[in-house]
Design an enzyme around this catalytic site. Sequence first.
Site, PDB file in Angstrom:
ATOM      1  N   TRP A 209       0.859  -1.195   0.000  1.00 16.96           N
ATOM      2  CA  TRP A 209       0.000   0.000   0.000  1.00 16.96           C
ATOM      3  C   TRP A 209       0.898   1.251   0.000  1.00 16.96           C
ATOM      4  O   TRP A 209       1.887   1.323   0.733  1.00 16.96           O
ATOM      5  CB  TRP A 209      -0.908   0.005   1.239  1.00 16.96           C
ATOM      6  CG  TRP A 209      -1.675   1.288   1.334  1.00 16.96           C
ATOM      7  CD1 TRP A 209      -2.799   1.614   0.642  1.00 16.96           C
ATOM      8  CD2 TRP A 209      -1.337   2.420   2.139  1.00 16.96           C
ATOM      9  NE1 TRP A 209      -3.191   2.893   0.965  1.00 16.96           N
ATOM     10  CE2 TRP A 209      -2.306   3.422   1.879  1.00 16.96           C
ATOM     11  CE3 TRP A 209      -0.312   2.706   3.035  1.00 16.96           C
ATOM     12  CZ2 TRP A 209      -2.293   4.662   2.492  1.00 16.96           C
ATOM     13  CZ3 TRP A 209      -0.288   3.949   3.648  1.00 16.96           C
ATOM     14  CH2 TRP A 209      -1.277   4.917   3.375  1.00 16.96           C
ATOM     15  N   ASP A 376     -15.522  12.287  -2.584  1.00 16.97           N
ATOM     16  CA  ASP A 376     -14.969  10.985  -2.198  1.00 16.97           C
ATOM     17  C   ASP A 376     -15.772  10.378  -1.053  1.00 16.97           C
ATOM     18  O   ASP A 376     -16.918  10.778  -0.782  1.00 16.97           O
ATOM     19  CB  ASP A 376     -13.466  11.162  -1.867  1.00 16.97           C
ATOM     20  CG  ASP A 376     -12.645   9.931  -2.170  1.00 16.97           C
ATOM     21  OD1 ASP A 376     -12.665   9.005  -1.345  1.00 16.97           O
ATOM     22  OD2 ASP A 376     -11.985   9.882  -3.236  1.00 16.97           O
ATOM     23  N   ASP A 377     -15.158   9.463  -0.371  1.00 14.11           N
ATOM     24  CA  ASP A 377     -15.778   8.688   0.709  1.00 14.11           C
ATOM     25  C   ASP A 377     -16.410   9.593   1.779  1.00 14.11           C
ATOM     26  O   ASP A 377     -15.837  10.622   2.144  1.00 14.11           O
ATOM     27  CB  ASP A 377     -14.649   7.848   1.341  1.00 14.11           C
ATOM     28  CG  ASP A 377     -15.153   6.788   2.276  1.00 14.11           C
ATOM     29  OD1 ASP A 377     -16.359   6.726   2.510  1.00 14.11           O
ATOM     30  OD2 ASP A 377     -14.301   6.016   2.752  1.00 14.11           O
ATOM     31  N   ARG A 453     -10.003  -2.679   7.882  1.00 10.34           N
ATOM     32  CA  ARG A 453     -10.617  -1.356   7.812  1.00 10.34           C
ATOM     33  C   ARG A 453     -12.078  -1.412   8.277  1.00 10.34           C
ATOM     34  O   ARG A 453     -12.956  -0.799   7.680  1.00 10.34           O
ATOM     35  CB  ARG A 453     -10.531  -0.798   6.391  1.00 10.34           C
ATOM     36  CG  ARG A 453     -10.381   0.721   6.372  1.00 10.34           C
ATOM     37  CD  ARG A 453     -10.546   1.304   4.987  1.00 10.34           C
ATOM     38  NE  ARG A 453     -10.246   2.720   5.004  1.00 10.34           N
ATOM     39  CZ  ARG A 453     -10.753   3.598   4.162  1.00 10.34           C
ATOM     40  NH1 ARG A 453     -11.596   3.224   3.225  1.00 10.34           N
ATOM     41  NH2 ARG A 453     -10.419   4.860   4.232  1.00 10.34           N
ATOM     42  N   TRP A 487     -14.472   3.833  -8.234  1.00  9.43           N
ATOM     43  CA  TRP A 487     -14.891   2.517  -7.740  1.00  9.43           C
ATOM     44  C   TRP A 487     -13.770   1.955  -6.873  1.00  9.43           C
ATOM     45  O   TRP A 487     -12.775   1.454  -7.381  1.00  9.43           O
ATOM     46  CB  TRP A 487     -15.170   1.610  -8.932  1.00  9.43           C
ATOM     47  CG  TRP A 487     -15.710   0.250  -8.626  1.00  9.43           C
ATOM     48  CD1 TRP A 487     -15.105  -0.750  -7.931  1.00  9.43           C
ATOM     49  CD2 TRP A 487     -16.971  -0.283  -9.067  1.00  9.43           C
ATOM     50  NE1 TRP A 487     -15.899  -1.866  -7.890  1.00  9.43           N
ATOM     51  CE2 TRP A 487     -17.049  -1.616  -8.586  1.00  9.43           C
ATOM     52  CE3 TRP A 487     -18.034   0.228  -9.816  1.00  9.43           C
ATOM     53  CZ2 TRP A 487     -18.152  -2.434  -8.838  1.00  9.43           C
ATOM     54  CZ3 TRP A 487     -19.118  -0.597 -10.071  1.00  9.43           C
ATOM     55  CH2 TRP A 487     -19.183  -1.911  -9.576  1.00  9.43           C
ATOM     56  N   ASP A 488     -13.944   2.042  -5.561  1.00  6.12           N
ATOM     57  CA  ASP A 488     -12.868   1.687  -4.628  1.00  6.12           C
ATOM     58  C   ASP A 488     -13.025   0.240  -4.148  1.00  6.12           C
ATOM     59  O   ASP A 488     -14.105  -0.367  -4.271  1.00  6.12           O
ATOM     60  CB  ASP A 488     -12.917   2.670  -3.447  1.00  6.12           C
ATOM     61  CG  ASP A 488     -11.567   2.880  -2.791  1.00  6.12           C
ATOM     62  OD1 ASP A 488     -10.640   2.097  -3.039  1.00  6.12           O
ATOM     63  OD2 ASP A 488     -11.440   3.850  -1.995  1.00  6.12           O
ATOM     64  N   CYS A 536     -10.013   1.980  -8.367  1.00  2.37           N
ATOM     65  CA  CYS A 536      -9.213   2.346  -7.204  1.00  2.37           C
ATOM     66  C   CYS A 536      -9.226   1.139  -6.274  1.00  2.37           C
ATOM     67  O   CYS A 536     -10.202   0.388  -6.240  1.00  2.37           O
ATOM     68  CB  CYS A 536      -9.856   3.562  -6.520  1.00  2.37           C
ATOM     69  SG  CYS A 536      -9.030   4.053  -4.984  1.00  2.37           S
ATOM     70  N   ASP A 558      -2.148   5.721  -3.053  1.00  2.00           N
ATOM     71  CA  ASP A 558      -2.525   6.685  -2.022  1.00  2.00           C
ATOM     72  C   ASP A 558      -1.327   7.514  -1.583  1.00  2.00           C
ATOM     73  O   ASP A 558      -1.485   8.443  -0.789  1.00  2.00           O
ATOM     74  CB  ASP A 558      -3.123   5.961  -0.810  1.00  2.00           C
ATOM     75  CG  ASP A 558      -4.609   5.696  -1.008  1.00  2.00           C
ATOM     76  OD1 ASP A 558      -5.203   6.282  -1.931  1.00  2.00           O
ATOM     77  OD2 ASP A 558      -5.173   4.892  -0.244  1.00  2.00           O
TER      78      ASP A 558
HETATM   79  C1  DGJ Z   1      -8.771   4.599  -0.625  1.00  2.00           C
HETATM   80  C2  DGJ Z   1      -8.528   5.445  -1.828  1.00  2.00           C
HETATM   81  O1  DGJ Z   1      -7.330   5.060  -2.437  1.00  2.00           O
HETATM   82  C3  DGJ Z   1      -8.522   6.900  -1.431  1.00  2.00           C
HETATM   83  O2  DGJ Z   1      -8.227   7.686  -2.546  1.00  2.00           O
HETATM   84  C4  DGJ Z   1      -9.843   7.262  -0.849  1.00  2.00           C
HETATM   85  O3  DGJ Z   1     -10.841   7.161  -1.826  1.00  2.00           O
HETATM   86  C5  DGJ Z   1     -10.141   6.366   0.325  1.00  2.00           C
HETATM   87  N1  DGJ Z   1     -10.028   4.983  -0.008  1.00  2.00           N
HETATM   88  C6  DGJ Z   1     -11.517   6.626   0.861  1.00  2.00           C
HETATM   89  O4  DGJ Z   1     -11.863   5.761   1.851  1.00  2.00           O
END
Ligand code: DGJ
Length: 748
Positions: A209, A376-377, A453, A487-488, A536, A558
């Site tokens: 990561w 975003d989130d 998470r 789309w995460d 994502c 990230d």
């Molecule tokens: C992981 C993504 O890589 C980030 O850019 C962001 O969208 C976070 N998740 C949000 O929880």
Amino acid sequence: MITVSKTASGEPLFHLRAGDASYAFSVFHGFLLHLYCGPAVADDDLEYLLVRVGHDSVVPRPSDTPEGWFSLDIAPQEYPAYGTGDYRPSALMLRHGEGSAVAQGSAAVSLRYVSHEIVPGKPSVDSQPAVYANDGEADTLIVTARDPSSGLTVRLYYTAMRALPAVIRRAVIDNTTPAPVTLERVYSASLDFAVMTEPAELLHLWGTWGRERHTERTPLAHGSVSVSSRRGASSHHHNPFAALVSASADETHGTAVGLSFIYAGNFEILADTDPFGSVRLMAGIEPTDFSWLLGPGEAFVTPEAVLSISGEGLGKMSRTFHRLYREHLCRGEWRDRERPVLVNNWEATYFRFDSDKLAAIAKDAADCGIEMLVMDDGWFGCRNDDRSSLGDWFVNEDKLPGGLAPLVQRVRSLGLKFGIWFEPEMISPRSELFDRHPDWALHTEGRPLSVARSQYVLDMTRSDVRDWLFGALSSVLSSAPIDYVKWDFNRNLTEAASLSLPPERQGEIQHRYVLGLYDLLERITRAFPHILLEGCSSGGGRFDPAMLYYSPQFWTSDDTDAMERLDIQLGTSFVYPPSSISCHVSASPNHQTGRATSFVTRGHVAMGGAFGYELDLTKLSDEEKDLIRQQVKDYHRYYALINRGDFYRLILPSDTVNGKTGSCAAWMTVSEDRSEALVTFVVIRGSIHPVYFLKLEGLDPDAVYEDEGTGARYGGSTLMHAGLNLAKNWRDGESAVIHLIKAPEEGL
Ligand code: DGJ
């Protein structure tokens, strides 16, 4: 072009020409034997390349093959099956079921050529991401082989691209036996390089990561070197790519055969060196938690594996992947459309935002020329941190009063497009969805479920779960004019079992998960074709060719620190085109590393891919906003060059330049007609009296180029052989972008 000739013994010899590469194999006593893969060679009888020397007296041979040198254990094979005398890793391993003509539970298979067919173009593949090509752009050879004892059939597909040195392979297992078979390992491609003329290395992309796709070259040793994922996603840790390269190969010289696997789940790419120096290169679904019960009359289709074949180093290998993936894998309205420059609020606000805050960012964005706001989130359920609400895909009206529509309206009235974040495949234990459907989480009855998470993974093998997700996403996407979705996917699979399948099919879960994901992505992209989808996965944890089939760009990492991004973006460029590599200018000091980097350099680095911003615009100075205006203008001006030009890596951060390792990085793109080029040079660690002659690539050697910034003129050959003189006392983190334009004929 594919030619079929006859060997001395009258059996077929296939010679595939893909661009300026050749790939050849022949039939020998019914076995498919690999002959050659490399720069194009003449249409000779390439069977002379077989090494007809018996290596080892203890090695068995099939009883109907000639005594002497032949044995499956040394024969260079195209699709080796387990159990009949090849002791190297097999591409196919299965168990015959009840009612088979061979012993139930036995594993041996011996594949013999039956027939072949050549079709123009490339037959489409159902329900899986795949390269596409029209008639005239490619030719496909389909070879059918059968196990005479059990009656099992295997079809091997080989597509040779006409304009690119790329061969695409997949296998189809047809259960033409009267009994079920249980597949335990079905690789997509395997090829044996009989004898490596030079020591070889495996180049691959490792990471974690925030540190994705760093390059590593591992010398091959006797035995296997492999990269893989068993995480349920292609992963941060290894990318589904590896290249077999000659030890002396660099960006411009030497042989490189890149193998890229079009799959979003568990994979293995392996290079096995036998005691005689032959190397078997293979790619497929990682077999640890894979099995597939194939009933009589059923077929199993493997994912595709792509070979990019270069006799001119790694740069050319990458450019072949770039062109192929940009033009024959990415799809949809946004494939060729100029992507909007976006600002994403993640690093600007994390979970702490409301409509007014987003509108304020949007206002400054519009003022700076940015074209899209991505929320975003944190906009749904009661999600104010990462511990709840995944699955509750309804708007949190405490943050966005009146719902999505009024906010989108405010943003659009400023002239901006609007994008939104989802993490569809996940479910929080603290969510309304989990209260209603605890069984929808992928889990093993009787075993506690691991958390990551604070979330679980939804059981994407279930059609009811996918139908519900399609409905939930569709209702949000239809509730307001939304132009983009991120789309995460923020955790990997554990305890992967499902109530939807009987015990004997639990080994299918991980692959069925991936097929379920593809199904949902296909339905969403068809229903909302105007939406730009960005993949994502906690950054770039699922940056793979399969995801690019649905989302033409992917969030790269990230870690948004410009210096760290040099390794990440340049590593990613070994396979993936700049148009797919999502890069944002973020705040300084950087949130991940604490490093301060100038606004200009952050812009230069982010311009290496799909460009955007990820910081609180309302906190910027007027000077910084002016820089954004200029960067956005530059990005549009260079859009075609960056996104459709030929990409050359000039200096990797890991290179040693004038005795210093890790001191700088450089890359360039050149337009297809070689009339202009954009060179980026970044100094990671400044030093006194550095000497940088930056040799360029890909230019027209006979043309004259003008440096737009200085007006200096240089011959193309001068720039490529002597280089740009960049000697000056560069500071840490300083950078330059040089735009070269072909000068009119009058010369220097
Ligand atoms: C992981 C993504 O890589 C980030 O850019 C962001 O969208 C976070 N998740 C949000 O929880």
